[in-house]
Design a protein around this motif. Structure first.
Motif, PDB file in Angstrom:
ATOM      1  N   PHE A 180      -3.577 -75.245  32.722  1.00  0.00           N
ATOM      2  CA  PHE A 180      -2.173 -74.838  32.675  1.00  0.00           C
ATOM      3  C   PHE A 180      -1.352 -75.876  31.915  1.00  0.00           C
ATOM      4  O   PHE A 180      -1.451 -77.064  32.179  1.00  0.00           O
ATOM      5  CB  PHE A 180      -1.600 -74.688  34.087  1.00  0.00           C
ATOM      6  CG  PHE A 180      -0.102 -74.582  34.075  1.00  0.00           C
ATOM      7  CD1 PHE A 180       0.689 -75.690  34.335  1.00  0.00           C
ATOM      8  CD2 PHE A 180       0.504 -73.390  33.739  1.00  0.00           C
ATOM      9  CE1 PHE A 180       2.072 -75.597  34.292  1.00  0.00           C
ATOM     10  CE2 PHE A 180       1.885 -73.287  33.685  1.00  0.00           C
ATOM     11  CZ  PHE A 180       2.673 -74.397  33.959  1.00  0.00           C
ATOM     12  N   THR A 181      -0.548 -75.369  30.976  1.00  0.00           N
ATOM     13  CA  THR A 181       0.435 -76.238  30.317  1.00  0.00           C
ATOM     14  C   THR A 181       1.698 -75.434  30.066  1.00  0.00           C
ATOM     15  O   THR A 181       1.650 -74.214  29.913  1.00  0.00           O
ATOM     16  CB  THR A 181      -0.055 -76.761  28.955  1.00  0.00           C
ATOM     17  OG1 THR A 181      -0.459 -75.645  28.161  1.00  0.00           O
ATOM     18  CG2 THR A 181      -1.189 -77.732  29.089  1.00  0.00           C
ATOM     19  N   ALA A 182       2.803 -76.129  30.016  1.00  0.00           N
ATOM     20  CA  ALA A 182       4.069 -75.492  29.653  1.00  0.00           C
ATOM     21  C   ALA A 182       4.849 -76.498  28.829  1.00  0.00           C
ATOM     22  O   ALA A 182       5.247 -77.539  29.334  1.00  0.00           O
ATOM     23  CB  ALA A 182       4.854 -75.107  30.896  1.00  0.00           C
ATOM     24  N   TYR A 183       5.004 -76.189  27.571  1.00  0.00           N
ATOM     25  CA  TYR A 183       5.628 -77.146  26.660  1.00  0.00           C
ATOM     26  C   TYR A 183       6.819 -76.526  25.966  1.00  0.00           C
ATOM     27  O   TYR A 183       6.833 -75.345  25.643  1.00  0.00           O
ATOM     28  CB  TYR A 183       4.654 -77.593  25.570  1.00  0.00           C
ATOM     29  CG  TYR A 183       3.738 -78.696  25.997  1.00  0.00           C
ATOM     30  CD1 TYR A 183       2.483 -78.410  26.492  1.00  0.00           C
ATOM     31  CD2 TYR A 183       4.136 -80.026  25.897  1.00  0.00           C
ATOM     32  CE1 TYR A 183       1.640 -79.422  26.884  1.00  0.00           C
ATOM     33  CE2 TYR A 183       3.289 -81.038  26.283  1.00  0.00           C
ATOM     34  CZ  TYR A 183       2.039 -80.729  26.780  1.00  0.00           C
ATOM     35  OH  TYR A 183       1.208 -81.734  27.161  1.00  0.00           O
ATOM     36  N   LYS A 184       7.772 -77.371  25.718  1.00  0.00           N
ATOM     37  CA  LYS A 184       8.865 -76.978  24.861  1.00  0.00           C
ATOM     38  C   LYS A 184       8.638 -77.716  23.552  1.00  0.00           C
ATOM     39  O   LYS A 184       8.610 -78.942  23.522  1.00  0.00           O
ATOM     40  CB  LYS A 184      10.188 -77.417  25.483  1.00  0.00           C
ATOM     41  CG  LYS A 184      11.360 -76.700  24.918  1.00  0.00           C
ATOM     42  CD  LYS A 184      12.600 -77.013  25.718  1.00  0.00           C
ATOM     43  CE  LYS A 184      13.779 -76.232  25.192  1.00  0.00           C
ATOM     44  NZ  LYS A 184      13.966 -76.356  23.750  1.00  0.00           N
ATOM     45  N   HIS A 185       8.464 -76.953  22.518  1.00  0.00           N
ATOM     46  CA  HIS A 185       8.063 -77.607  21.280  1.00  0.00           C
ATOM     47  C   HIS A 185       8.720 -76.915  20.101  1.00  0.00           C
ATOM     48  O   HIS A 185       8.546 -75.720  19.898  1.00  0.00           O
ATOM     49  CB  HIS A 185       6.543 -77.559  21.144  1.00  0.00           C
ATOM     50  CG  HIS A 185       6.015 -78.448  20.083  1.00  0.00           C
ATOM     51  ND1 HIS A 185       5.863 -79.801  20.245  1.00  0.00           N
ATOM     52  CD2 HIS A 185       5.618 -78.168  18.822  1.00  0.00           C
ATOM     53  CE1 HIS A 185       5.379 -80.326  19.125  1.00  0.00           C
ATOM     54  NE2 HIS A 185       5.219 -79.358  18.244  1.00  0.00           N
ATOM     55  N   GLU A 186       9.444 -77.712  19.342  1.00  0.00           N
ATOM     56  CA  GLU A 186      10.041 -77.207  18.105  1.00  0.00           C
ATOM     57  C   GLU A 186      10.745 -75.883  18.295  1.00  0.00           C
ATOM     58  O   GLU A 186      10.525 -74.940  17.557  1.00  0.00           O
ATOM     59  CB  GLU A 186       8.970 -77.054  17.020  1.00  0.00           C
ATOM     60  CG  GLU A 186       8.484 -78.394  16.518  1.00  0.00           C
ATOM     61  CD  GLU A 186       7.475 -78.232  15.392  1.00  0.00           C
ATOM     62  OE1 GLU A 186       7.490 -77.168  14.739  1.00  0.00           O
ATOM     63  OE2 GLU A 186       6.665 -79.141  15.201  1.00  0.00           O
ATOM     64  N   GLY A 187      11.580 -75.857  19.278  1.00  0.00           N
ATOM     65  CA  GLY A 187      12.445 -74.700  19.434  1.00  0.00           C
ATOM     66  C   GLY A 187      11.832 -73.543  20.186  1.00  0.00           C
ATOM     67  O   GLY A 187      12.480 -72.513  20.355  1.00  0.00           O
ATOM     68  N   ARG A 224      17.982 -66.398  31.440  1.00  0.00           N
ATOM     69  CA  ARG A 224      17.345 -67.457  32.217  1.00  0.00           C
ATOM     70  C   ARG A 224      15.960 -67.010  32.636  1.00  0.00           C
ATOM     71  O   ARG A 224      15.755 -65.872  33.046  1.00  0.00           O
ATOM     72  CB  ARG A 224      18.199 -67.733  33.439  1.00  0.00           C
ATOM     73  CG  ARG A 224      17.772 -68.920  34.245  1.00  0.00           C
ATOM     74  CD  ARG A 224      18.864 -69.168  35.293  1.00  0.00           C
ATOM     75  NE  ARG A 224      18.459 -70.255  36.169  1.00  0.00           N
ATOM     76  CZ  ARG A 224      17.983 -70.073  37.383  1.00  0.00           C
ATOM     77  NH1 ARG A 224      17.862 -68.871  37.878  1.00  0.00           N
ATOM     78  NH2 ARG A 224      17.635 -71.101  38.130  1.00  0.00           N
ATOM     79  N   ILE A 231       9.513 -73.715  37.227  1.00  0.00           N
ATOM     80  CA  ILE A 231      10.090 -74.302  36.010  1.00  0.00           C
ATOM     81  C   ILE A 231      11.258 -73.427  35.599  1.00  0.00           C
ATOM     82  O   ILE A 231      11.135 -72.204  35.486  1.00  0.00           O
ATOM     83  CB  ILE A 231       9.060 -74.344  34.870  1.00  0.00           C
ATOM     84  CG1 ILE A 231       7.876 -75.210  35.268  1.00  0.00           C
ATOM     85  CG2 ILE A 231       9.693 -74.871  33.591  1.00  0.00           C
ATOM     86  CD1 ILE A 231       6.757 -75.187  34.269  1.00  0.00           C
ATOM     87  N   ASP A 232      12.379 -74.086  35.335  1.00  0.00           N
ATOM     88  CA  ASP A 232      13.552 -73.351  34.892  1.00  0.00           C
ATOM     89  C   ASP A 232      13.704 -73.447  33.392  1.00  0.00           C
ATOM     90  O   ASP A 232      13.502 -74.511  32.816  1.00  0.00           O
ATOM     91  CB  ASP A 232      14.809 -73.957  35.532  1.00  0.00           C
ATOM     92  CG  ASP A 232      15.191 -73.204  36.761  1.00  0.00           C
ATOM     93  OD1 ASP A 232      15.120 -73.786  37.850  1.00  0.00           O
ATOM     94  OD2 ASP A 232      15.534 -72.019  36.626  1.00  0.00           O
ATOM     95  N   PHE A 233      14.063 -72.341  32.804  1.00  0.00           N
ATOM     96  CA  PHE A 233      14.235 -72.396  31.362  1.00  0.00           C
ATOM     97  C   PHE A 233      15.361 -71.460  30.981  1.00  0.00           C
ATOM     98  O   PHE A 233      15.399 -70.308  31.398  1.00  0.00           O
ATOM     99  CB  PHE A 233      12.923 -71.977  30.677  1.00  0.00           C
ATOM    100  CG  PHE A 233      13.058 -71.825  29.202  1.00  0.00           C
ATOM    101  CD1 PHE A 233      12.952 -70.581  28.614  1.00  0.00           C
ATOM    102  CD2 PHE A 233      13.301 -72.923  28.398  1.00  0.00           C
ATOM    103  CE1 PHE A 233      13.080 -70.429  27.249  1.00  0.00           C
ATOM    104  CE2 PHE A 233      13.429 -72.787  27.037  1.00  0.00           C
ATOM    105  CZ  PHE A 233      13.316 -71.538  26.453  1.00  0.00           C
ATOM    106  N   LYS A 234      16.263 -71.973  30.205  1.00  0.00           N
ATOM    107  CA  LYS A 234      17.379 -71.144  29.766  1.00  0.00           C
ATOM    108  C   LYS A 234      17.329 -70.997  28.267  1.00  0.00           C
ATOM    109  O   LYS A 234      17.081 -71.958  27.552  1.00  0.00           O
ATOM    110  CB  LYS A 234      18.699 -71.825  30.143  1.00  0.00           C
ATOM    111  CG  LYS A 234      19.599 -70.899  30.956  1.00  0.00           C
ATOM    112  CD  LYS A 234      20.987 -71.445  31.100  1.00  0.00           C
ATOM    113  CE  LYS A 234      21.013 -72.560  32.077  1.00  0.00           C
ATOM    114  NZ  LYS A 234      21.560 -72.344  33.372  1.00  0.00           N
TER     115      LYS A 234
END
Lengths: 484, 191
Positions: free
Chosen positions: B120-127, B160, B178-181
């Protein structure tokens, strides 16, 4: 035919000219009668009006059809016969007789127009009475009940306000109205937020209050997203009883059922049915009310039919001429719906079916009332054709007659139901009994299937007449009557 | 409030017999609106089982899938979000963020769901956001044997997303959030 013999007793010859003469005379009579009945400027008047209502001879509201009105002003021979229950019912129930009388009277178009003017005047006077009553600082509920039992005018906010007063939602003193209304509406809003919001919204508000530093950082920086550990109850697949999600999913089933029922409510009325945004909004509001009721009363939950009981209330409050009231129709309807249902809620609970407060007990009371008022009919239904009240009256009683008549008639009947000083259930039983008596002759000549068919698809009937018969019935004095 | 299940790399029956019992007890029909499956089921029975949980099933082909007609990539729009699904074995190096970001820009999605690494991974990458739900059965991967069963449930509500990560660690289900907006400029990545 009995009707014929009755008429031959009177001095009126069944021909045109005589009729016309009769009618010309008649025009003074209504005015005279009305003078006795209604004095808008004197408080004592309404007592007189009440008494004369008990007097079956003079109907104080001239909303009777022209047929009826003429009969009352005929020579006393006719009038007296009308008082006698059995005979009177014979006259009206032999459909041929009734329609014959009516046809004769309807032939004169002249008379018809004149009578409707009289009707308009009477309706206007009643409206001004009502407005006067409602404008008082301390509203006299008894007087309001009396006026309401003769029918409330459509349009404006008279019906909505009167119903709110009769159900006890608004207190009798006008000064407290503002406060009561805002309080109740606020309460409703809070209740909705508490019980009807989706779990996502709940967690969102919880998060906002818990952590002030929301992951706003995620909008800027790249990299691994932060994981927050949560308890076993907070996730959507949680099976824990205390989980908000679990409860939410349990209620989606009820919500779906309510949706389906609402789609079928009054499909002929634009207010409820169709795909216009306003009807969708109405259905959404009604769904909220019913869902809230189901959540607050898990013992009864939602039962199919509650949507029908809610419909007239919501309609009347939404079509209130007063803008603010119409906008808050949802909150007001909820409270009034709860109040209305509070004395008949036991009918919906299956476990209470055979108990003294359940539906079977009420049905047997209806039976007893019919027996007390018309033994012959009762015997015929009970023994000869074996038409058990359970087969037809169940729907009449639990749904407060909303499925038996068209919408306008329902509102008129509910005026009477709500304004009965002895309570809605009492009047309801009377009206049911009256419904049986009014089709007596057809019932007597029918067998099981015909009778059942008739009672399950109740024919069109003059509502004022029905209510008059209901009022005149001997009250239910059965020994096992519990409520008061 | 739309619930989207993301899972994959089950490798049934080759590497694992079935989903863990605790996961199965949680995945009841009626709650989830969409399923995004990264691939490697591998057999039709698993496909049918997933269909019973939710009829709206989106699968992309993994290299061991016996059904050859699944697409390589899939794009779904749910609410305000565009989600892309791809198994990930096509993207070399496996699990490399930059390459995955390239795929994401190619598909033009806000969130890319891939698998293959069984981690499992969750990344924010380059937009954009790249989520790997891991392996729902804990099957061994081409890279490692040390795999915890995991899957992901996304709750999409307007702009959201709340991502719930379900992991089976030492026989107990652990849930993370994990929260993401989404901001307006997330999709317009300029480079």
């Amino acid at each position: 035919m009995k009707a014929d013999s009755n008429r031959s007793n009177s001095t009126q010859p069944p021909n045109w000219l005589a009729m016309l003469n009769q009618k010309k005379k008649k025009f003074e009579l209504p005015l005279k009668v009305r003078k006795n009945v209604v004095f808008p400027d004197r408080l004592g008047s309404l007592v007189i009006g009440f008494e004369s209502k008990d007097d079956a001879i003079l109907g104080s509201d001239s909303e009777f059809e022209s047929g009826e009105e003429l009969e009352t002003f005929q020579p006393h021979a006719f009038g007296f016969e009308r008082e006698d229950d059995d005979d009177g019912h014979e006259v009206y129930n032999s459909d041929d007789g009734k329609s014959e009388l009516r046809i004769k009277h309807r032939n004169e178009k002249d008379g018809q127009n004149q009578v409707s003017v009289a009707k308009l005047i009477a309706a206007d006077e009643k409206r001004s009475d009502l407005e006067f009553e409602l404008s008082q600082k301390e509203i006299n509920l008894e007087k309001l009940q009396r006026i309401a039992s003769t029918g409330l005018p459509d349009g404006g906010s008279l019906r909505a306000t009167t119903w709110k007063l009769l159900l006890g939602y608004l207190p009798p003193s006008r000064d407290l109205w503002e406060r009561e209304l805002t309080e109740n509406r606020l309460k409703y809003k809070k209740l909705k937020e508490e019980l009807l919001s989706t779990p996502t919204e709940v967690t969102r508000t919880k998060d906002k209050s818990d952590s002030s530093s929301e992951p706003e950082t995620s909008s800027g920086t790249d990299g691994q997203l932060e994981r927050h550990e949560i308890s076993q109850e907070d996730h959507p697949l949680s099976l824990g009883k205390a989980s908000a999600w679990h409860q939410y999913f349990r209620h989606t089933e009820i919500s779906d059922q309510i949706d389906r029922d609402l789609q079928r409510t009054h499909p002929d009325l634009k207010f409820f049915s169709g795909d216009t945004p306003s009807s969708k909004k109405s259905r959404e509001a009604m769904k909220n009310i019913l869902l809230l009721f189901a959540k607050l009363n898990p013992a009864i939950c939602y039962v199919q039919g509650m949507n029908e009981v809610l419909a007239p209330i919501f309609y009347v409050f939404s079509t209130d001429a007063d803008e603010q009231n119409a906008a808050n129709a949802e909150a007001d309807s909820f409270s009034c719906f709860v109040r209305l249902l509070s004395d008949s809620v036991d009918h919906f609970c299956q476990q209470l079916d055979n108990s003294p407060v359940g539906i079977h007990s009420t049905l047997s009371r209806l039976s007893e009332m019919l027996r007390a008022n018309d033994d012959e009919l009762w015997r015929h239904l009970e023994f000869k054709t074996k038409v058990n009240p359970q087969f037809y009256a169940f729907r009449w009683i639990t749904l407060l007659l909303t499925q038996e008549f068209n919408f306008n008639s329902i509102m008129r009947i509910w005026d009477s139901l709500l304004s009965n000083p002895f309570g809605v259930q009492d009047m309801l039983l009377r009206v049911c009994c009256a419904m049986l008596l009014c089709v007596k002759s057809r019932l007597l000549s029918g067998d099981f299937t015909a009778n059942l068919k008739l009672l399950q698809h109740y024919p069109d009937i003059n509502i004022e007449f029905l209510l008059q018969v209901a009022r005149d019935l001997t009250p239910d004095t059965s020994s096992y009557r519990l409520s008061l | 409030m739309v619930l989207v299940l993301a899972l994959g790399d089950l490798h049934i029956p080759h590497r694992a017999p079935d989903l863990p019992a605790k996961f199965k007890s949680m995945l009841v029909p009626g709650k989830i609106q969409h399923i995004l499956c990264t691939g490697n089921l591998c057999i039709k029975e698993v496909h049918d089982y997933l269909k019973t949980i939710c009829p709206d099933l989106h699968i992309t082909r993994g290299e061991y899938d016996e059904e050859t007609r699944y697409p390589e990539t899939k794009i779904i729009t749910i609410g305000q979000f565009k989600l892309g699904v791809c198994h990930g074995h096509q993207v070399i190096p496996w699990g490399d963020l930059d390459s995955l970001a390239m795929l994401q820009r190619q598909l033009g999605v806000d969130i890319l769901v891939t698998g293959h690494t069984h981690q499992f991974t969750a990344y924010k990458h380059e937009g954009g956001v790249v989520i790997n739900p891991g392996s729902a059965t804990g099957a061994y991967s081409s890279i490692t044997y040390d795999v915890n069963p995991s899957f992901v449930l996304m709750d999409i509500d307007g702009l959201r997303i709340v991502v719930y990560v379900y992991e089976l660690i030492d026989g107990e289900v652990k849930v993370d959030k994990i929260d993401f907006k989404k901001t307006a400029t997330t999709t317009q990545a300029s480079h």
